[in-house]
Design a protein around this motif. Structure first.
Motif, mmCIF file in Angstrom:
data_model
loop_
_atom_site.group_PDB
_atom_site.id
_atom_site.type_symbol
_atom_site.label_atom_id
_atom_site.label_comp_id
_atom_site.label_asym_id
_atom_site.label_seq_id
_atom_site.Cartn_x
_atom_site.Cartn_y
_atom_site.Cartn_z
ATOM 1 N N ASN A 147 7.568 11.518 6.455
ATOM 2 C CA ASN A 147 7.253 11.175 5.074
ATOM 3 C C ASN A 147 7.113 9.661 4.951
ATOM 4 O O ASN A 147 7.373 8.903 5.895
ATOM 5 C CB ASN A 147 8.331 11.707 4.112
ATOM 6 N N LEU A 148 6.718 9.208 3.762
ATOM 7 C CA LEU A 148 6.481 7.778 3.541
ATOM 8 C C LEU A 148 7.764 6.961 3.530
ATOM 9 O O LEU A 148 7.729 5.753 3.771
ATOM 10 C CB LEU A 148 5.722 7.587 2.225
ATOM 11 N N ASP A 149 8.888 7.603 3.268
ATOM 12 C CA ASP A 149 10.156 6.862 3.316
ATOM 13 C C ASP A 149 10.423 6.343 4.729
ATOM 14 O O ASP A 149 10.916 5.224 4.913
ATOM 15 C CB ASP A 149 11.313 7.763 2.854
ATOM 16 N N GLY A 150 10.090 7.170 5.723
ATOM 17 C CA GLY A 150 10.248 6.728 7.109
ATOM 18 C C GLY A 150 9.323 5.574 7.434
ATOM 19 O O GLY A 150 9.688 4.650 8.156
ATOM 20 N N VAL A 151 8.112 5.607 6.903
ATOM 21 C CA VAL A 151 7.167 4.520 7.111
ATOM 22 C C VAL A 151 7.684 3.230 6.476
ATOM 23 O O VAL A 151 7.594 2.153 7.057
ATOM 24 C CB VAL A 151 5.788 4.888 6.522
ATOM 25 N N MET A 152 8.230 3.356 5.269
ATOM 26 C CA MET A 152 8.766 2.175 4.580
ATOM 27 C C MET A 152 9.902 1.550 5.377
ATOM 28 O O MET A 152 10.017 0.325 5.471
ATOM 29 C CB MET A 152 9.233 2.565 3.175
ATOM 30 N N ASP A 153 10.738 2.385 5.970
ATOM 31 C CA ASP A 153 11.847 1.871 6.795
ATOM 32 C C ASP A 153 11.299 1.135 8.013
ATOM 33 O O ASP A 153 11.785 0.054 8.367
ATOM 34 C CB ASP A 153 12.744 3.024 7.235
ATOM 35 N N GLN A 154 10.286 1.697 8.658
ATOM 36 C CA GLN A 154 9.683 1.040 9.812
ATOM 37 C C GLN A 154 9.089 -0.304 9.424
ATOM 38 O O GLN A 154 9.285 -1.308 10.127
ATOM 39 C CB GLN A 154 8.594 1.922 10.422
ATOM 40 N N LEU A 155 8.376 -0.343 8.304
ATOM 41 C CA LEU A 155 7.774 -1.598 7.851
ATOM 42 C C LEU A 155 8.839 -2.663 7.603
ATOM 43 O O LEU A 155 8.683 -3.824 7.991
ATOM 44 C CB LEU A 155 6.966 -1.357 6.573
ATOM 45 N N ALA A 156 9.939 -2.265 6.983
ATOM 46 C CA ALA A 156 11.004 -3.220 6.673
ATOM 47 C C ALA A 156 11.637 -3.771 7.951
ATOM 48 O O ALA A 156 11.911 -4.973 8.060
ATOM 49 C CB ALA A 156 12.059 -2.555 5.804
ATOM 50 N N ARG A 157 11.850 -2.892 8.934
ATOM 51 C CA ARG A 157 12.475 -3.340 10.181
ATOM 52 C C ARG A 157 11.570 -4.290 10.961
ATOM 53 O O ARG A 157 12.021 -5.296 11.506
ATOM 54 C CB ARG A 157 12.845 -2.127 11.045
ATOM 55 N N GLN A 208 0.815 -1.211 0.000
ATOM 56 C CA GLN A 208 0.000 0.000 0.000
ATOM 57 C C GLN A 208 0.850 1.263 0.000
ATOM 58 O O GLN A 208 0.511 2.258 -0.642
ATOM 59 C CB GLN A 208 -0.933 -0.003 1.216
ATOM 60 N N VAL A 209 1.972 1.233 0.726
ATOM 61 C CA VAL A 209 2.799 2.436 0.783
ATOM 62 C C VAL A 209 3.451 2.726 -0.561
ATOM 63 O O VAL A 209 3.661 3.889 -0.934
ATOM 64 C CB VAL A 209 3.853 2.312 1.914
#
Length: 515
Positions: free
Chosen positions: A492-502, A443-444
Motif C-alpha cells: 500500500n501507499l503507507d509502505g511507499v511513504m515510509d520508504q520515501l522518508a527513510r 505525489q504520494v
C-alpha cells in the motif's frame, strides 16, 4: 529449541556461516545446517552443528528432466525427513536464490523464518533490509563496506556477530598433519603455506611471485613453503617448483578438508589468494597475508579474524566489476610485489606485528573489529586519507543505521573531506535524489487523496528516476538496487511513504557529511 540454517553456496561462504551458528548455539539453539550435497563435508569443520542436511541438487535436477511431478515428490520427501528428524522451530535462509526461497517457504510453514523468504504468491518476502542489502552487494562489487560474515549475522537477526572460530581438528587429523610435515629440510625453522589457486585466473597472484617469495623465505628466514590446493590446482604447484632454489612440501591434491584444517594450524603463516582456504585458515587461528585481485576486495570478502594482513592493488580500477573484461591486461595481478609481501610477513614472523607499508603501490590493511563487533580494516599503507577509505567509513556509519531502522539524521559524524571531483559528483547525485524524493513525497499524498491514473503514471516514472540517478553514480549503485527491491514490495501507499522518508533521511545525512 532447534534452528535450521540454510546456506546453498560454496565452500568459503559456508565456512563464513560459523558466527551465525555460534551465536544461535549461545542462545540455546540446537543447530542444523542445510547445504549442497557436494559441500556437505564442510560442516565437519564447523562448531556446534548438530545435524547436516545435504541437498541432493543433482537428483532434483535429474528428476525435473524426467518428470516434474517426480521432482516435487523428491523435494517433499526431503523436507518431510527434515521435519521428522529435526523439526526446527526457526528457519534461517542465507541464500537469495529462488530454490532456497522455495525451501524456506515450504519448511517455514508454522515456523519462524528469518532471511531470504518468499510469500505464498511467489514474491520476495525478505525479513529484514539487511537481506536485500546482502543480495544487492554481492552483485555490486566494490559498493559494500561490510564483511560477508557480518551481513550473514544481520540477515539471521543477530545484532552482534560471534567470533569466527571453526572446530578443532580431531586427534586423527592432527596426527596426519604431523606426518605430512614431519621431514622439513635441515635447518628449517618453520612452515609458510602457499595457496596459489583462486576461482579465476585473474584473481591469482602470479606463480613467479610465489616462487620468488619462497626463495626469500628460505634464504633469509629458513621457512619452508608448503603448497596447498586441490587436485585441479596441482599444475600451479608444479610451476612454482620449476627451477625453485628452496625446499618445499607439496600437498596440492593430497589432503582432505579435515587434514587441510589440521595442516593450517601447524603453519607459522599462510600466503593466499581470496579462497576458501583463506577462510579456513582465518577460522583456525592461522596468521595470514591475503592478496585480493580483480573482483576480490578485503572489505567484503576478507578474512573474518583479527590481526591478519590484506593486500590489494592501489589502482583506480580496483576492484573491477563482475562480468567485464579487463581493458588493462590484468595489471592488478602484478601490482602486489613479492618484495612487499616478504617485507610484511618477515617482520610478522619476527615480531608478531605487521609493518607500515607506505609507497609500495598497494593498499595494505590490518583486520580488526569496530565498536559494534563488525569486521573492519585499518590501513597499513596510509590510505585512510584516500577518497575510497573515507567513503567506505561514511557508508559503514550511515548504512548500518539505515538498515537497522535507526534515525540516520541523529548520527553525529564529522565532515568527510573528499577530493573536489568526487565530492561534487556525489553531491550532485544526492541533490538530484533529494529533489525527486521530495516530489514523490508530494505525489504520494495526492495519490492517497485521489488515486487518478495520470498521477499514478507520473509517480511510477519518478520512482524509476530515483533508481536511474543512483545507478549513474558508481558509489551509489548498491543503494540504487536496494531502492528497486523495496519499491516492488509495498502492499500500500503507507509502505511507499515510509520508504520515501527513510531514503530522504539517508540522502540528507550523506549530503550533510560531505557538504
Amino acid at each position: 529449541m532447534k534452528a535450521l540454517v540454510i546456506n546453498l553456496t560454496r565452500f568459503g561462504d559456508l565456512l563464513q556461516t560459523q558466527p551465525v551458528i555460534t551465536a544461535l548455539a549461545e542462545q540455546g539453539y540446537e543447530v542444523g545446517v542445510m547445504c549442497l550435497k557436494n559441500f556437505s563435508g564442510t560442516t565437519q569443520l564447523l562448531r556446534n552443528v548438530a545435524q547436516t542436511f545435504p541437498l541432493p541438487g543433482a537428483s532434483l535436477l535429474a528428476a525435473i528432466d524426467r518428470d516434474w511431478r517426480e521432482a516435487i515428490s523428491v523435494f517433499e520427501s526431503y523436507c518431510a525427513e527434515i521435519e521428522g528428524t529435526f523439526n526446527p522451530a526457526l528457519v534461517i535462509n542465507l541464500t537469495p536464490s529462488v530454490p532456497s526461497r522455495l525451501i524456506s517457504l515450504r519448511l517455514g510453514q508454522g515456523r519462524e523464518v528469518r532471511g531470504f523468504a518468499m510469500d505464498e504468491f511467489g514474491f520476495n518476502a525478505d525479513t529484514s533490509r539487511w537481506a536485500g542489502f546482502l543480495q544487492m552487494a554481492s552483485s555490486n562489487r566494490g559498493a559494500s563496506p561490510f564483511n560477508v560474515v557480518d551481513l550473514f549475522s544481520r540477515v539471521a537477526g543477530i545484532d552482534r556477530p560471534a567470533a569466527f572460530e571453526l572446530a578443532e581438528p580431531v586427534l586423527e587429523m592432527k596426527i596426519a598433519a604431523l606426518k605430512l610435515l614431519e621431514n622439513p629440510a635441515p635447518g628449517a625453522k618453520g612452515f609458510v603455506g602457499f595457496q596459489p589457486g583462486a576461482s579465476e585466473d585473474r584473481r591469482r597472484w602470479p606463480v613467479a611471485y610465489f616462487r620468488e617469495l619462497g626463495h626469500s623465505l628460505w634464504k633469509q628466514k629458513r621457512m619452508v613453503p608448503v603448497l596447498l590446493g586441490t587436485e585441479s590446482e596441482k599444475e600451479l604447484g608444479q610451476r612454482i617448483l620449476e627451477g625453485a632454489k628452496f625446499p618445499a612440501v607439496n600437498l596440492m591434491g593430497v589432503t582432505s578438508l579435515q587434514e587441510l584444517a589440521a595442516v593450517l594450524r601447524r603453519l607459522n603463516l599462510l600466503v593466499t589468494n581470496d579462497t576458501g582456504t583463506m577462510h579456513l585458515a582465518a577460522g583456525s587461528g592461522t596468521p595470514l597475508a591475503a592478496i585480493f585481485l580483480a573482483t576480490a576486495q578485503p572489505w567484503d570478502t576478507g578474512p573474518a579474524a583479527v590481526n591478519l594482513c590484506c593486500f590489494e592493488p592501489d589502482l583506480d580500477c580496483h576492484p573491477c566489476p563482475f562480468g567485464q573484461k579487463c581493458i588493462h591486461e590484468n595489471i592488478c595481478r602484478r601490482a602486489v610485489s613479492p618484495e612487499t609481501v616478504f617485507e610484511a610477513v618477515s617482520l610478522f614472523i619476527d615480531s608478531g606485528e605487521w609493518p607500515q607499508l607506505e609507497n609500495r603501490g598497494v593498499r595494505a590493511y590490518l583486520t580488526g573489529r569496530d565498536e559494534q563487533g563488525m569486521m573492519s580494516l585499518v590501513s597499513l599503507s596510509g590510505h585512510d586519507q584516500s577518497d575510497r577509505h573515507k567513503w567506505i567509513f561514511l557508508q559503514r556509519e550511515l548504512y548500518r543505521r539505515f538498515l537497522d531502522g535507526e534515525d540516520v539524521s541523529a548520527a553525529d559524524l564529522p565532515r568527510i573531506e573528499l577530493s573536489t571531483e568526487l565530492r561534487e559528483r556525489l553531491l550532485e547525485s544526492l541533490g538530484n535524489c533529494r529533489d525527486v524524493l521530495f516530489l514523490l513525497s508530494r505525489q504520494v499524498v495526492l495519490l492517497k487523496a485521489d488515486p487518478i491514473e495520470a498521477m499514478k503514471m507520473k509517480f511510477l516514472a519518478n520512482l524509476q528516476k530515483i533508481q536511474d540517478i543512483m545507478s549513474s553514480c558508481p558509489e551509489l549503485s548498491v543503494l540504487s538496487s536496494m531502492w528497486m527491491i523495496e519499491s516492488r514490495t509495498h502492499e500500500n501507499l503507507d509502505g511507499v511513504m515510509d520508504q520515501l522518508a527513510r531514503y530522504m533521511a539517508l540522502v540528507g545525512a550523506l549530503s550533510a557529511a560531505l557538504d
